[in-house]
Design a protein around this motif. Structure first.
Motif, PDB file in Angstrom:
ATOM      1  N   TYR A   4     -10.946   3.126  -3.962  1.00 25.47           N
ATOM      2  CA  TYR A   4      -9.525   2.879  -3.471  1.00 25.47           C
ATOM      3  C   TYR A   4      -8.995   2.892  -2.223  1.00 25.47           C
ATOM      4  CZ  TYR A   4      -9.038   3.271  -8.775  1.00 25.47           C
ATOM      5  OH  TYR A   4      -9.232   3.123  -9.979  1.00 25.47           O
ATOM      6  N   SER A   5      -9.832   3.551  -1.322  1.00 22.91           N
ATOM      7  CA  SER A   5      -8.973   3.749   0.036  1.00 22.91           C
ATOM      8  C   SER A   5     -10.099   3.488   1.202  1.00 22.91           C
ATOM      9  CB  SER A   5      -8.430   5.226   0.144  1.00 22.91           C
ATOM     10  OG  SER A   5      -7.578   5.168   1.093  1.00 22.91           O
TER      11      SER A   5
ATOM     12  N   LEU B 133      -5.516  10.330   0.372  1.00 21.68           N
ATOM     13  CA  LEU B 133      -6.396   8.875   0.556  1.00 21.68           C
ATOM     14  C   LEU B 133      -5.069   8.126   1.219  1.00 21.68           C
ATOM     15  CD1 LEU B 133      -7.830   8.956  -3.300  1.00 21.68           C
ATOM     16  CD2 LEU B 133      -8.972   9.048  -0.840  1.00 21.68           C
TER      17      LEU B 133
ATOM     18  N   TYR C   7       0.853  -1.172   0.063  1.00 22.03           N
ATOM     19  CA  TYR C   7       0.082   0.148  -0.048  1.00 22.03           C
ATOM     20  C   TYR C   7       0.746   1.252  -0.061  1.00 22.03           C
ATOM     21  CZ  TYR C   7      -4.101  -2.852   0.828  1.00 22.03           C
ATOM     22  OH  TYR C   7      -5.107  -3.701   0.857  1.00 22.03           O
TER      23      TYR C   7
ATOM     24  N   ASP D 262      -4.857   4.769   1.963  1.00 21.06           N
ATOM     25  CA  ASP D 262      -4.652   3.417   2.048  1.00 21.06           C
ATOM     26  C   ASP D 262      -4.909   2.804   0.692  1.00 21.06           C
ATOM     27  OD1 ASP D 262      -4.368   2.710   5.077  1.00 21.06           O
ATOM     28  OD2 ASP D 262      -6.218   3.577   5.150  1.00 21.06           O
ATOM     29  N   VAL D 263      -3.898   2.992  -0.178  1.00 25.48           N
ATOM     30  CA  VAL D 263      -4.320   2.819  -1.606  1.00 25.48           C
ATOM     31  C   VAL D 263      -3.274   1.822  -1.982  1.00 25.48           C
ATOM     32  CG1 VAL D 263      -4.270   3.670  -4.089  1.00 25.48           C
ATOM     33  CG2 VAL D 263      -4.937   5.293  -2.142  1.00 25.48           C
TER      34      VAL D 263
END
Ligand code: HEM
Ligand code: SF4
Lengths: 569, 165
Positions: A383-384, A398, A351, A400-401
């Motif tokens: 995505y997150s 964002l 991530y 947690d991608v």
């Protein structure tokens, strides 16, 4: 309240942040009703202007140059996608289609009508948002590292502590009429200050002691504005269960002894300096001794409940640098540049945390439109884990991608204008609303930011320059944090004309430091030239990869002064 | 019209406030509220006063000044020259918690509807509403909220120590 404008839209969301209990929601609803009544009494002439003013301020409502400004709280900078959609809805319905991310992670609306504000608050309350204590002489929104929970360097997650502070400070009956505003920030990263605790009224540094137990080092007396100062440590190691007892002790001392007859001397920093740190600490310890082990002591159960309110999202087990990412990095130079500038390492392998820069040249720093908000909400969902953060540099995150989805996300952000690869670079300028909106301004900030951005449009050059913070405030209230910019720009009034004073060497990264004044101020059309000259000299003076701030700290002010003003006699 | 709210209801005010300027002319009878300086100067004489005696603290005068007298005082008034001066909130809390004072704590001065709830939570149980305001309207301010996070004069437990409802 059953006659809500909006049904509660949060069912199923907010898995990874504090979820309101019934009583939290009831408190918000009661607040909306209270404020509606206060505003009605004001409009009916039953509440005098000076009686209503502190009430609306405690609800984030300033009266501005053209319209009221409403500041909405984003507790420790975290939001869920339905909340973003609600902000978009408010932009469309009651404002002019955009809002602004502030330097304390909040959201501001520039154009609401006073009589609409109760409806706006009701709409916000339906998604667990509010404007409580976002202004006025009370305890404001608690802020923290925008990478809280995903920052590999943090020694604890600061958010549960922020939420505990939020609840303790919300409508705290004793501290609603302090001498002046009061800002608290929490940091859990050693040797760095991503939350700027050094320039907050109280800074809470999460630390480990020799026995590896977690506790809090408490700083007090920092603040910007007039007479900017960094805080001092007053509590070396406060045990977690005593956090609120200690804060209450500090606030009681401040409430009793803070200066009330001169608003320029009313911040806590002035009494900490005036009575001296040791005396302030002694008074605090005396209050603390009484509160300690009383009912305010946090229970294990409550601390556990808060920790459990911020669980790690359900990550997939992935490895770093997946093939999809490697390929994208080698095939697209633009993506690669963005990846290296605007994304950062993550606690969880596979991530990255992504910053959405709201700093495209020609746009007001920190502004975002309703359409962008709606798309960002969708991107957050996709995505997150449906979650987004705001930053004190007026950007969004964002957190947690997946690395194998970064390329797709980048394309989407790029078409939205939110992927300018300038995070922490010279054009990632922090600027207050300034003279374009603010009735307190000496000078405009936004056109100065824009002029500088236009001067530095060459991305290769910007990247070669490396990290360089420019902060602009339209007056000494320092809403744009100019004191902690590597280059700080402050609007001043000279015989009714707009001038700008420049400071160098401020910082708000590893440590907080107040910048040094360079010399006489400049006219608005000179500022970009001066910045350019400062930067050129830095390039001449730097050693290898030395950053601007490091060069400044090595060579000091003199060479810069001489370059700008000519040799001293 | 009654301007006094006490223990949640409007009531007649039997007390006369003696400001420092008219300390000379203390009436012979009746319940009086005197300033801290008046109390400190004439404590012994005031103990023989024909009526009850209360002391009024102004901002800057802390409850500690009355620590030895609390048992003799049926009421302590706390003055708000301007409602935005919040020192009185801490004074009331101190009186209730540090000194376990059980008598009446009365807010006087710039006392308005929108501050009553906070004052009440800090330990005030009487409010002398500013003369130009309608006290029956102001009374509503005591019921602005049903939810509180912190400990207060009514419930010494913060929300995390109360039984789940
Ligand atoms: C009326 C228009 C104003 C606007 C548009 C404005 C805007 C802002 C913004 C965007 C921030 C970040 C704050 C947050 O999100 O909580 C801020 C902070 C700040 N504001 Fe303002 N503000 C205004 C009025 C004032 C006033 C009246 C003062 C003081 C007299 C002031 C002093 C400051 C200071 C000192 C900070 C941050 C620095 C610190 O912590 O000391 N502002 N303001
Ligand atoms: S720094 Fe001054 S000009 Fe800028 S927003 Fe704050 S008060 Fe207004």
């Amino acid at each position: 309240m059953s006659d809500r404008l909006f049904p509660n839209k949060l069912a199923g969301y907010l898995e990874y942040m504090y979820v309101y209990q019934d009583y939290d929601q009831r408190l918000l609803d009661e607040r909306v009703a209270q404020f509606r009544d206060q505003t009605q009494r004001y409009l009916d002439g039953k509440l005098a202007e000076e009686e209503y003013r502190p009430l609306r301020l405690q609800n984030g409502l300033y009266v501005q140059r053209y319209a009221p400004m409403l500041r909405v709280a984003v507790p420790y900078g975290m939001m869920a996608s339905p909340q973003l959609r609600m902000l978009a809805h408010i932009c469309r319905t009651w404002d002019k289609g955009y809002c602004h991310v502030s330097t304390r992670q909040n959201i501001q609306f520039n154009w609401p009508e006073l009589q609409d504000v109760p409806d706006i608050l009701e709409a916000l309350a339906s998604v667990q948002m509010h404007a409580i204590q976002t202004s006025g002489n009370c305890i404001r929104n608690t802020t923290t590292d925008e990478f809280a929970g995903v920052n590999a360097k943090e020694i604890d997650d600061p958010r549960p502590w922020c939420e505990l502070i939020r609840q303790w400070s919300t409508f705290n009956p004793e501290f609603a009429y302090l001498p002046r505003k009061f800002k608290i920030a929490v940091n859990a990263v050693p040797d760095e200050d991503p939350a700027l605790i050094g320039v907050h009224d109280i800074g809470v540094q999460i630390v480990k002691n020799a026995q590896d137990e977690t506790g809090f080092q408490i700083w007090a007396g920092g603040g910007l504005g007039r007479t900017p100062m960094t805080g001092e440590v007053i509590g070396e190691f406060v045990e977690p269960r005593y956090l609120l007892a200690y804060l209450e002790a500090v606030l009681r001392v401040y409430n009793k002894y803070g200066i009330r007859d001169n608003k320029y001397k009313a911040r806590i920093k002035i009494i900490v300096k005036a009575m001296g740190r040791d005396k302030f600490r002694e008074l605090t310890e005396r209050e603390f001794a009484e509160l300690k082990d009383g009912p305010i002591t946090l229970t294990e159960q409550e601390m556990e409940r808060m920790r459990a309110s911020f669980p790690a999202p359900s990550y997939s087990s992935l490895k770093d640098l997946p093939e999809a990412l490697e390929q994208a990095l080698s095939s697209s130079k633009a993506f690669s540049r963005w990846y290296h500038t605007n994304t950062r390492a993550h606690k969880q392998s596979g991530y990255r945390a992504v910053t959405l820069t709201l700093k495209k040249t020609g746009r007001v720093p920190g502004d975002i439109t309703d359409e962008q908000l709606d798309v960002v909400a969708d991107l957050a969902d996709r995505y997150s884990f449906g979650e987004l953060r705001t930053t004190h540099q007026q950007n969004m995150v964002l957190a947690d991608v997946r690395q194998d989805e970064l390329f797709d996300l980048w394309q989407a952000l790029d078409s939205l204008g939110l992927a300018t690869p300038n995070l922490k670079l010279l054009t990632d300028i922090v600027a207050c609303p300034g003279g374009d909106y603010c009735s307190l301004a000496n000078a405009k900030s936004i056109p100065i930011a824009e002029a500088i951005q236009h001067r530095f449009e060459d991305m290769d050059y910007l990247h070669d320059l490396g990290e360089l913070d420019i902060n602009i405030s339209g007056c000494m209230n320092a809403c744009g944090h100019h004191h902690i910019g590597h280059i700080g720009i402050l609007g001043v009034d000279k015989k009714g004309r707009e001038y700008y004073q420049i400071t160098l060497g401020g910082r708000g990264d590893k440590v907080s430091r107040i910048g040094d004044k360079m010399g006489p101020s400049f006219e608005s059309d000179e500022v970009a030239d001066v910045v350019e000259k400062i930067v050129k000299l830095y390039v001449e003076l730097r050693h290898d990869d030395e950053l601007f701030i490091d060069t400044y700290e090595r060579v000091g002010m003199e060479p810069f002064k001489e370059r700008i003003y000519g040799p001293a006699n | 019209m009654a301007q006094l709210i006490k223990d949640g209801a409007l009531c007649e005010n039997s007390w006369i406030r003696i400001t420092p300027e008219d300390a000379e002319g203390i009436p012979a009878n009746g319940d009086i509220i005197v300033s801290l300086s008046c109390w400190q100067e004439q404590k012994d004489a005031l103990k023989d006063h024909n009526g009850k005696v209360a002391v009024c603290l102004s901002p800057g005068q802390e409850p500690a000044e009355l620590a030895d007298d609390l048992a003799d005082l049926p009421m302590i008034a706390i003055d708000f020259p301007m409602f935005a001066d919040g020192r009185g909130y801490s004074y009331a809390r101190e009186l209730r918690t540090r000194y376990a004072y059980q008598g009446e704590i009365r807010a006087v001065g710039d006392v308005l509807q929108d501050q009553l709830f906070y004052m009440w939570r800090c330990g005030f149980n009487a409010f002398d509403i500013r003369a130009d305001k309608d006290a029956s309207e102001a009374l509503k301010g005591l019921n602005d909220f049903t939810v509180t996070y912190q400990a207060d004069a009514r419930d010494p437990r913060p929300i995390y120590r109360r039984q789940p409802a």
